[in-house]
Design an enzyme around this catalytic site. Structure first.
Site, PDB file in Angstrom:
ATOM      1  N   LYS A 183      -2.194  -1.595  -3.767  1.00 21.72           N
ATOM      2  CA  LYS A 183      -3.050  -0.411  -3.724  1.00 21.72           C
ATOM      3  C   LYS A 183      -2.156   0.827  -3.786  1.00 21.72           C
ATOM      4  CE  LYS A 183      -6.476   1.917  -0.813  1.00 21.72           C
ATOM      5  NZ  LYS A 183      -7.132   1.977   0.503  1.00 21.72           N
ATOM      6  N   LYS A 214       0.857  -1.185   0.000  1.00 21.20           N
ATOM      7  CA  LYS A 214       0.000   0.000   0.000  1.00 21.20           C
ATOM      8  C   LYS A 214       0.892   1.234   0.000  1.00 21.20           C
ATOM      9  CE  LYS A 214      -3.782   2.184   2.567  1.00 21.20           C
ATOM     10  NZ  LYS A 214      -4.666   2.080   3.765  1.00 21.20           N
TER      11      LYS A 214
END
Length: 333
Positions: free
Chosen positions: A256, A203
């Site tokens: 992400k 992330k």
């Protein structure tokens, strides 16, 4: 052999042939629809920076879930906006928290619809960070250090409470070191050995999250998240993060954001054999919506090309705010 014996256009000359030789296919079963739930009654409020995405109170939630289930989308990802916040995110792990209550309702209405619970504290803390914070003042400004090990117990408690409410999958998004191990241990100790962990393994500290922070009311009140989310310039670090999660017991890995990080999706696909998730995040969604609303692009063509690109890069599952639209377009293709 080469031209004129080899003619690549032979396999492109009709829709039937193109469909027959297509290498990558996006299916409805690949999609996950995020939902934002909040307290109150009669709430269905559009998020200004995310056209077509709404906050739902529990009494209006069924309308959204009915539509998702009717389209055949197999899973939802729940985010909650609580009534109150504190320094440790208590509303995130209480039994009657907003995510827990929404989970119970969805599993009552549609037992086979998968509920994925986002396991983080940023929506529930008054400082907007994803863990416990030690704050101090310096030069007239508030500063803070996000405390890693002290945060793990709270994240584990949140995961257990979500599993008790009926969540099918726990999706921790906090990026604390050791979070998968802490959550796996806590779930197992409470008898939830069967609940998989969809880890936000890679992330990045991305500018593409802007609209989400409005949607989840989770913007940091000071500083930023660069001490725990990844530097967008780094590639090798992604392998180290993902490997740690695999060793700690993750069942699925996530990248992400997705669109600007398709090289990372491919890297993880080539290195690991766990199911791989790509999160098509809020900023990616809002840019397409804004351009489409101006008439500058063909929204359906752009979205389907973008999502297919994520699958082509190696994603098995795609979390996207376009899930409902994509499901309709797939049905009609």
């Amino acid at each position: 052999m080469s031209f004129p014996i080899v003619r690549h256009r032979r396999l492109r000359q009709s829709a039937g042939i193109r469909n027959m030789v297509r290498e990558t296919v996006l299916n409805i079963e690949d999609l996950v629809q995020p939902i934002f739930v909040t307290y109150g009654t009669g709430v269905k409020t559009e998020i200004s920076s995310m056209p077509g995405v709404f906050h739902f109170s529990l009494d209006t939630l069924k309308e959204e879930v009915d539509e998702i289930a009717a389209l055949g989308i197999p899973a939802v990802l729940l985010f909650g906006i609580p009534e109150s916040k504190d320094s440790v995110g208590t509303s995130g792990f209480v039994d009657n928290g907003i995510v827990q209550e929404a989970t119970r309702l969805i599993k009552e209405w549609y037992p086979d619809l998968l509920v994925i619970a986002d396991t983080c504290l940023c929506e529930f803390t008054d400082h907007g960070h994803c863990g416990m914070v030690h704050t101090f003042e310096r030069d007239g400004h508030v500063h803070g250090d996000v405390m890693n090990d002290e945060s793990l117990e709270l994240l584990a408690r949140t995961a257990v409470s979500q599993a008790k409410a009926g969540a099918d999958i726990i999706a921790p998004s906090n990026m604390m070191d050791g979070f998968v191990q802490a959550i796996r241990t806590a779930l197992d100790e409470e008898g939830f050995q069967h609940i998989p962990i969809m880890s936000y393994s890679v992330k990045y500290a991305s500018a593409f999250y802007g609209p989400f922070r409005e949607a989840a009311d989770s913007a940091p009140q000071f500083g930023d998240r660069k001490t725990y989310q990844m530097d967008p310039a780094n590639v090798r670090e992604a392998l180290r993060e993902a490997e740690s999660d695999v060793l700690e017991g993750a069942d699925m890995l996530m990248v992400k954001p997705a669109l600007a990080y398709l090289d990372i999706v491919r890297l993880l696909r080539d290195q690991f054999d766990l199911p791989l998730v790509a999160y098509n995040v809020s900023g990616e969604y809002s840019m397409v919506k804004a351009a489409a609303n101006q008439g500058w692009i063909n929204e359906q063509a752009i979205v389907m090309e973008m999502l297919t690109g994520m699958k082509r890069a190696g994603a098995d599952i795609i979390i996207t705010y376009f899930s409902k639209d994509a499901a309709r377009w797939i049905r009609n293709r």
